[in-house]
Design an enzyme around this catalytic site. Structure first.
Site, PDB file in Angstrom:
ATOM      1  N   TRP A   1      -3.943  -2.603  17.843  1.00  0.00           N
ATOM      2  CA  TRP A   1      -5.183  -3.098  16.994  1.00  0.00           C
ATOM      3  C   TRP A   1      -6.028  -1.827  16.818  1.00  0.00           C
ATOM      4  O   TRP A   1      -6.658  -1.723  15.859  1.00  0.00           O
ATOM      5  CB  TRP A   1      -5.756  -4.135  17.742  1.00  0.00           C
ATOM      6  CG  TRP A   1      -5.081  -5.431  17.380  1.00  0.00           C
ATOM      7  CD1 TRP A   1      -4.266  -6.301  18.459  1.00  0.00           C
ATOM      8  CD2 TRP A   1      -4.898  -6.211  16.455  1.00  0.00           C
ATOM      9  NE1 TRP A   1      -3.630  -7.303  17.893  1.00  0.00           N
ATOM     10  CE2 TRP A   1      -4.100  -7.185  16.614  1.00  0.00           C
ATOM     11  CE3 TRP A   1      -5.035  -5.989  14.990  1.00  0.00           C
ATOM     12  CZ2 TRP A   1      -3.393  -8.086  15.393  1.00  0.00           C
ATOM     13  CZ3 TRP A   1      -4.616  -6.878  14.174  1.00  0.00           C
ATOM     14  CH2 TRP A   1      -3.894  -7.987  14.274  1.00  0.00           C
TER      15      TRP A   1
ATOM     16  N   ASP B   1     -14.005  -3.876  19.519  1.00  0.00           N
ATOM     17  CA  ASP B   1     -13.330  -5.234  19.091  1.00  0.00           C
ATOM     18  C   ASP B   1     -13.058  -5.979  20.331  1.00  0.00           C
ATOM     19  O   ASP B   1     -12.051  -5.684  21.075  1.00  0.00           O
ATOM     20  CB  ASP B   1     -11.989  -4.525  18.188  1.00  0.00           C
ATOM     21  CG  ASP B   1     -11.192  -5.659  17.783  1.00  0.00           C
ATOM     22  OD1 ASP B   1     -11.604  -7.034  18.204  1.00  0.00           O
ATOM     23  OD2 ASP B   1     -10.120  -5.444  17.191  1.00  0.00           O
TER      24      ASP B   1
ATOM     25  N   LYS C   1      -8.853 -16.376  18.798  1.00  0.00           N
ATOM     26  CA  LYS C   1      -8.081 -16.244  19.899  1.00  0.00           C
ATOM     27  C   LYS C   1      -8.813 -17.082  21.011  1.00  0.00           C
ATOM     28  O   LYS C   1      -8.193 -17.751  21.746  1.00  0.00           O
ATOM     29  CB  LYS C   1      -8.054 -14.783  20.229  1.00  0.00           C
ATOM     30  CG  LYS C   1      -7.871 -13.633  19.247  1.00  0.00           C
ATOM     31  CD  LYS C   1      -6.355 -13.789  18.973  1.00  0.00           C
ATOM     32  CE  LYS C   1      -5.815 -13.127  17.651  1.00  0.00           C
ATOM     33  NZ  LYS C   1      -6.030 -11.706  17.440  1.00  0.00           N
TER      34      LYS C   1
HETATM   35  C1  LIG Z   1      -5.998 -10.867  16.170  1.00  0.00           C
HETATM   36  C2  LIG Z   1      -6.727  -9.441  16.468  1.00  0.00           C
HETATM   37  C3  LIG Z   1      -7.206  -8.794  15.378  1.00  0.00           C
HETATM   38  C4  LIG Z   1      -7.037  -9.228  14.191  1.00  0.00           C
HETATM   39  O1  LIG Z   1      -7.860 -10.620  13.640  1.00  0.00           O
HETATM   40  P1  LIG Z   1      -7.687 -10.949  12.205  1.00  0.00           P
HETATM   41  O2  LIG Z   1      -8.910 -12.137  12.226  1.00  0.00           O
HETATM   42  O3  LIG Z   1      -6.367 -11.832  12.123  1.00  0.00           O
HETATM   43  O4  LIG Z   1      -8.178 -10.196  11.175  1.00  0.00           O
HETATM   44  C5  LIG Z   1      -7.926  -7.667  15.314  1.00  0.00           C
HETATM   45  N1  LIG Z   1      -8.224  -6.957  16.730  1.00  0.00           N
HETATM   46  C6  LIG Z   1      -7.780  -7.723  17.787  1.00  0.00           C
HETATM   47  C7  LIG Z   1      -7.994  -7.183  19.223  1.00  0.00           C
HETATM   48  C8  LIG Z   1      -6.682  -8.923  17.653  1.00  0.00           C
HETATM   49  O5  LIG Z   1      -6.436  -9.802  18.676  1.00  0.00           O
END
Ligand SMILES: *Cc1c(COP(=O)(O)O)cnc(C)c1O
Length: 361
Positions: free
Chosen positions: A103, A173, A197
């Site tokens: 990511w 993030d 998540k």
């Molecule tokens: C799932 C995830 C993303 C992407 O998220 P989307 O909402 O599908 O764009 C980005 N960063 C992390 C750490 C993730 O777990």
């Protein structure tokens, strides 16, 4: 589990707390006497205004967000934020990224379209199985920000200590750890989180941004939707937002507050993770994929000695009523995602299953 539901170990979208789903069900046909479902409401209506304001207020209480930070609900998930971050924060044209997995790699690849990216630390040498030392990073004076992925969903690492950014803005993030443990928001310039998540259905990212980072000089330069100012000035109501996802996230924020807030869910999450890690640490068949100090409390990747056996365990787990234990294709093996809404009983049941598998194989 009630309703014939399964213990779903998916990395996302993931389980929602059952009491939240029940509340949503009860309000489905007629939200609190409004005569309609939240899906059917105008985003400009008084009743919806109360929903979005309450969601924001509850998140502010939950995370202790200071008044000089804005909370934005933006469509496009965390992925759109990979672009919006460099588009909105680039001034000098240099950005520092710490590469700890898939990511952060995606985020820095996107940022390269907008700024000069310096990878100032990486754990690529050991397949992203640890968090690099971030106590004395080589950060150029002209760096606009330092970016981390605080919990790498695929590789199963997390930061228990934030990098020393030497005064530069920290951008994080938090998608796969959002609201899973206490967080000192003042340590960050920007926090981004796709919500599917840990706190809601897919379809929005929450952005928590320090007010002074929202700029007045970008109105003519950026697409209107990609400018944080657009969302900040309109209370996330510039255009039609994802009303449904905001409503569901609001329910989860409320649920977490009633539970005792982030310290309470943190305690539960630590207990849950310990059950699984303690088992892996003593197992002769299964082995965790991450160094002990940096292990995520949310995503737990592990392997058996062979690919064939990994596949056999995944198939057996499915037959035993567990779902989504297959590891990400880039890592292989197995992965159990045990976010906020995974009950402790689910982790205990998984460990019982793995124990029995080990004894019979
Ligand atoms: C799932 C995830 C993303 C992407 O998220 P989307 O909402 O599908 O764009 C980005 N960063 C992390 C750490 C993730 O777990």
């Amino acid at each position: 589990m009630k309703y014939g539901r399964t213990y779903n170990f998916s990395a996302g979208p993931a389980m929602m707390p059952e009491p939240v789903l029940e509340e949503i069900r009860d309000e489905m046909m007629n939200y609190r006497g409004s005569g309609m479902c939240v899906m059917e409401m105008s985003h400009r209506s008084k009743v919806y205004d109360e929903i979005i304001k309450a969601a924001e207020a509850d998140l502010r209480t939950l995370m202790g967000i200071p008044d000089n930070y804005k909370v934005l609900f933006i469509q496009g998930g965390a992925t759109l934020q990979f672009s919006m971050i460099p588009m909105n924060l680039t001034k000098n044209g240099v950005a520092c990224y710490i590469e700890t997995g898939a990511w952060s790699k995606k985020a820095l690849t996107e940022a390269k379209k907008f700024t000069d990216v310096r990878v100032i630390a990486s754990s690529k040498d050991k397949n992203y199985s640890y968090i690099p030392d971030c106590s004395d990073l080589d950060i150029p004076e002209e760096a606009d920000y330092v970016y981390i992925c605080e919990n790498e969903t695929i590789h199963g690492t997390t930061y228990f200590k934030l990098p020393d950014t030497k005064g530069k803005i920290l951008v994080s993030d938090q998608s796969s750890m959002f609201c899973s443990r206490p967080c000192n928001v003042s340590d960050y310039g920007v926090i981004i989180a796709g919500v599917q998540k840990n706190v809601g259905p897919a379809g929005i990212a929450v952005v928590i941004i320090r007010e002074d980072l929202i700029r007045d000089d970008l109105d003519d330069k950026l697409p209107v939707y990609m400018n944080y100012k657009t969302h900040a000035d309109s209370g996330s109501l510039y255009n039609t937002p994802n009303c449904w996802a905001i409503y569901c996230c609001g329910k989860v924020f409320r649920y977490l507050l009633d539970l005792g807030g982030l310290p309470a869910i943190d305690k539960i999450n630590r207990e849950k993770a310990a059950i699984l890690y303690d088992f892996l640490d003593q197992s002769r068949l299964f082995k965790g994929a991450v160094v002990k100090e940096d292990r995520s409390l949310m995503n737990v990747p592990f392997v058996t000695p062979t690919k064939e056996q990994d596949a056999d365990v995944v198939a057996a787990s499915k037959a035993a009523g567990f779902d989504n234990l297959k590891g990400h294709k880039s890592v292989g093996g197995l992965r159990a995602s045990i976010y906020n809404a995974m009950p402790k009983e689910g982790v205990e049941a998984l460990v019982d299953f793995l124990k029995e598998y080990e004894e019979t194989h």
